[in-house]
Write a protein that holds these residues in place. Structure first.
Motif: not given
Lengths: 385, 385
Positions: A251-262
């Motif tokens: 994952e390049l952008d953990l903020d975006a990742t967490l928004k995707r999963y949550f």
């Protein structure tokens, strides 16, 4: 009495970086399988040894602390499961099994074996007593097989924390054993979970995280875990029952990742890693969210911890962020044992171990912890009773 | 009906730095002292206006948020105490006094005056209703004297927080009114103080801090405050009854400073500033310490908040760090009023105001907040009834 061979994992010398396999070496010494008359000591055969992140703290030459560093040229020590061979202590009978601090060697002479925990055999794998069911934290005078009679660990009293804190690099030593109980009190007591809440667990396949996720699922939560390999992600989703899991290294952008999963945000973050993941989680917490601060393994290799920039989220979202030590919840240990053993026997929880065979494998196993090589709780099988 | 002069503090244009006096200008416009027939509006005379750090957030051109920015060329708005002159709303009678959001001008037409609080006169200085006793937070649709009928503030619902968080610079808007109640719930509900505990308060002479310190003393705690001038330090020690106080600007090493004032460590840190002081406090907390995260005024001028490096203290000392909004504790407001009014009438607490005279003084007063110029709660007296 005759001496026998005693294979040992010897600590070679102090380091200021994560341990490598070559920081340890295998040596064979001799030992008498006898506790000295009237000594109060016991002589034990080690069966399983636990690899724990906190051991790194003892590989540093930091004399000012109340956790004594390992002694170069001698065997490491850590949590283990062992069988009593000979005893000069009425609380320990030959043949009894215990878990507690011991040496990284085939046989250990334990001089002051108080606070160790006797194992009742009940169809639970013996090695689980240094993982899922581990109880002995390091509290009070340090128990050691070697000369450390004046040593105290940092939990002896309030004052010792202050001294400890003068060394801000000494992160590693906040990691203890008792991963199962840590998961239990961290999740239920610190996070106050409610059915249907959104739970994020980092280092989710690790010794603590894997149980947090399973307890959260059993509690009716939606659970997402992060890990560092696709094998671990697979384990989380297909073996441990997480709703989702991702490989943070992809994952390049953990903020975006967490928004995707949550997309709805996170109610509970069980933080085992600190650093960037914590900063990203802060951005994605929901109102009245709770963060259990359990570990900061991402920070252990850094001489100065990374800064956390998003703490203002605590204010605007009324978040509670709490550090904890299972030590403060020992009254809950019987309930934990009852619940977890029952779940285990019903097949409702699994505990993933990364079992290495033989003392020879121990240096690589310990070093592997710091690169995330282990899948599940890292254990060494020294002998099978 | 004839129009009268209406002196106003006009917002000149958007800024990306702390406000300066020259970002505002005084203008005289005309106004009818009448609420339009059937409008539901009220026409009020403003008596006191509150200068609050959160106002800075509305001076930025950030359209994506749910707090509308100020409109260039129009008057600022903020919390105030005012008298109703004319009313087309049955809940508001001419002559009644209220506190709530209003314009920075002599007279304001308030279109949708719900959620305002009627003031019962009882020997408490009127200006205290925008300070010590202020109740109206910004919750629900934003009340405004201007056209903002579709505007919502960030607290409308859960989702809005998430939107809000996309802009990590928008720190200032987490600062609200209600300093007295914020101090009360932050200290008693978030910090769970015990008699004899060691309490540290930063920005201790400010609108919130001064009451935290006094409540802590009344509760039997040992209280130390930090502030940014020797005049404030003097006030803390000699007027507000703090046990000790220091000027943080004269300290080179905040960790060493806190060790000097708290040789036993800190049980409770009431954090109004964030940044380096928070990092130093983390190093000096005691086991089971509590940190109420109330504000981060030190971070408001920074485009990216400073990193906090010592969060591992949370783990090794089992510290709870909690953000909060008084909004979640409104059921305690009656108890707060009873306690604080009683203490005030008995002379057991003081509330220090920095009272500026006249609307002309308002731009400098607001700008002064961000350089710590104010001593106590910054208020503007527009008129004396």
């Amino acid at each position: 009495m005759e001496e026998v061979d005693n294979k040992q994992v010897i600590f070679k010398g102090y380091i200021e970086r994560p341990p490598k396999e070559t920081d340890m070496e295998i040596k064979v010494s001799k030992i008498k399988l006898r506790a000295p008359k009237g000594s109060g000591a016991i002589l034990v055969k080690n069966l399983y040894l636990s690899c724990d992140p906190f051991m790194r703290g003892r590989m540093r030459d930091f004399q000012g602390s109340y956790i004594p560093p390992f002694v170069p040229g001698q065997a490491l020590e850590g949590f283990g499961v062992y069988k009593v061979i000979d005893s000069e202590n009425s609380d320990f009978k030959p043949g009894d099994l215990f878990s507690g601090l011991t040496g990284w060697e085939e046989y250990s002479l334990i001089c002051r074996p108080q606070q160790f925990r006797k194992i009742q055999q009940d169809n639970i794998p013996l090695s689980y007593h240094v993982g899922l069911l581990e109880r002995v934290g390091i509290i009070g005078p340090l128990l050691t097989t070697r000369a450390a009679s004046n040593s105290h660990f940092l939990f002896c009293n309030r004052r010792y924390y202050i001294d400890f804190l003068f060394d801000s690099n000494f992160l590693a030593s906040v990691f203890f054993g008792m991963p199962g109980f840590t998961a239990y009190v961290g999740f239920f007591e610190v996070c106050s979970p409610k059915k249907g809440e959104y739970v994020f667990v980092s280092a989710a396949s690790g010794a603590v995280g894997q149980l947090v996720g399973q307890l959260a699922k059993l509690h009716g939560c939606h659970v997402v875990g992060s890990a560092g390999t696709s094998q671990k992600v697979d384990l989380l989703k297909n073996k441990l029952g997480f709703d989702e899991a991702f490989n943070y290294k992809e994952e390049l952008d953990l903020d975006a990742t967490l928004k995707r999963y949550f997309p709805q945000g996170i109610d509970i973050y069980f933080d085992n890693v600190g650093g960037e993941m914590l900063d990203a989680a802060l951005l994605n917490m929901r109102i009245n969210g709770r963060i259990a601060v359990c570990g900061a393994v991402s920070q252990q290799s850094l001489s100065k911890p990374q800064g956390i920039h998003n703490l203002y989220s605590l204010i605007i979202k009324s978040i509670k962020m709490q550090g904890f030590l299972q030590h403060n919840y020992l009254h809950l240990y019987p309930r934990f044992m009852e619940h977890v053993i029952s779940y285990y026997k019903q097949g409702k929880i699994f505990y993933i171990e990364d079992m290495n065979e033989g003392l020879e494998s121990a240096p690589a196993a310990l070093a592997g912890l710091f690169s995330g090589k282990n899948v599940g709780k890292q254990v060494i099988r020294v002998a099978s009773e």
